[in-house]
Motif scaffolding. Structure first.
Motif, mmCIF file in Angstrom:
data_model
loop_
_atom_site.group_PDB
_atom_site.id
_atom_site.type_symbol
_atom_site.label_atom_id
_atom_site.label_comp_id
_atom_site.label_asym_id
_atom_site.label_seq_id
_atom_site.Cartn_x
_atom_site.Cartn_y
_atom_site.Cartn_z
ATOM 1 N N LYS A 45 15.648 -9.006 16.520
ATOM 2 C CA LYS A 45 16.698 -8.436 17.324
ATOM 3 C C LYS A 45 17.948 -9.373 17.531
ATOM 4 C CE LYS A 45 14.690 -4.207 18.409
ATOM 5 N NZ LYS A 45 14.134 -3.343 19.554
ATOM 6 N N ILE A 92 21.542 6.201 19.771
ATOM 7 C CA ILE A 92 21.956 4.946 20.761
ATOM 8 C C ILE A 92 21.125 4.792 21.769
ATOM 9 C CG2 ILE A 92 24.042 4.373 22.282
ATOM 10 C CD1 ILE A 92 25.723 5.822 20.207
ATOM 11 N N SER A 93 20.567 6.010 22.441
ATOM 12 C CA SER A 93 19.732 5.768 23.642
ATOM 13 C C SER A 93 18.403 5.297 23.317
ATOM 14 C CB SER A 93 19.390 7.178 24.069
ATOM 15 O OG SER A 93 18.404 7.094 25.150
ATOM 16 N N GLU A 95 17.833 2.961 20.574
ATOM 17 C CA GLU A 95 18.038 1.507 20.135
ATOM 18 C C GLU A 95 18.224 0.763 21.223
ATOM 19 O OE1 GLU A 95 17.821 -0.092 17.117
ATOM 20 O OE2 GLU A 95 16.902 1.792 16.559
ATOM 21 N N THR A 96 19.088 1.421 22.411
ATOM 22 C CA THR A 96 19.392 0.605 23.659
ATOM 23 C C THR A 96 18.286 0.487 24.758
ATOM 24 O OG1 THR A 96 20.806 2.037 24.492
ATOM 25 C CG2 THR A 96 21.977 0.574 23.221
ATOM 26 N N ASP A 97 17.329 1.433 24.775
ATOM 27 C CA ASP A 97 16.405 1.703 25.547
ATOM 28 C C ASP A 97 17.092 2.049 26.889
ATOM 29 O OD1 ASP A 97 14.277 0.951 23.954
ATOM 30 O OD2 ASP A 97 14.329 -1.093 24.325
#
Length: 111
Positions: A45, A92-93, A95-97
């Protein structure tokens, strides 16, 4: 061969101790493997944003696309249906945690 109650209890106790020690050993091994996998994923990442940074910046938005009034707290969907917008917000939620209730989406627009 007959064994007494005390000896039977001692054998049982040894069996229980052996099982619990092996379970503890498995917990430690799983934690180590999990840490190694997380470290490997973290390196993957970390390399991705560097590649994204090398990409050219998108052209600035046209002046007529910018909203003329201040944000009123409602999500603006432009050429996007609600189901697609929900999928985008969930991705999005994930992937960004960041929990979905902590994110604020102002506008989703199809490009």
């Amino acid at each position: 061969m007959n064994i007494g109650v005390g000896e039977a209890l001692l054998i049982s106790l040894c069996g229980f101790v052996t099982v619990f020690l092996l379970l503890l050993f498995l917990i430690v091994v799983i934690k180590i493997i999990s840490a190694v996998v997380m470290a490997i994923e973290g390196k993957g990442k970390a390399a991705a944003p560097a590649a994204e940074a090398a990409a050219p910046a998108p052209a600035p938005a046209k002046e007529e696309e910018k909203p003329s009034k201040p944000w009123d707290g409602k999500l603006q969907l432009i050429d996007v249906d609600e189901e697609t917008a929900a999928c985008i917000m969930a991705i999005i939620s994930d992937e960004t945690d960041i929990p979905l209730d902590e994110l604020q989406f102002r506008r989703i627009q199809a490009l």
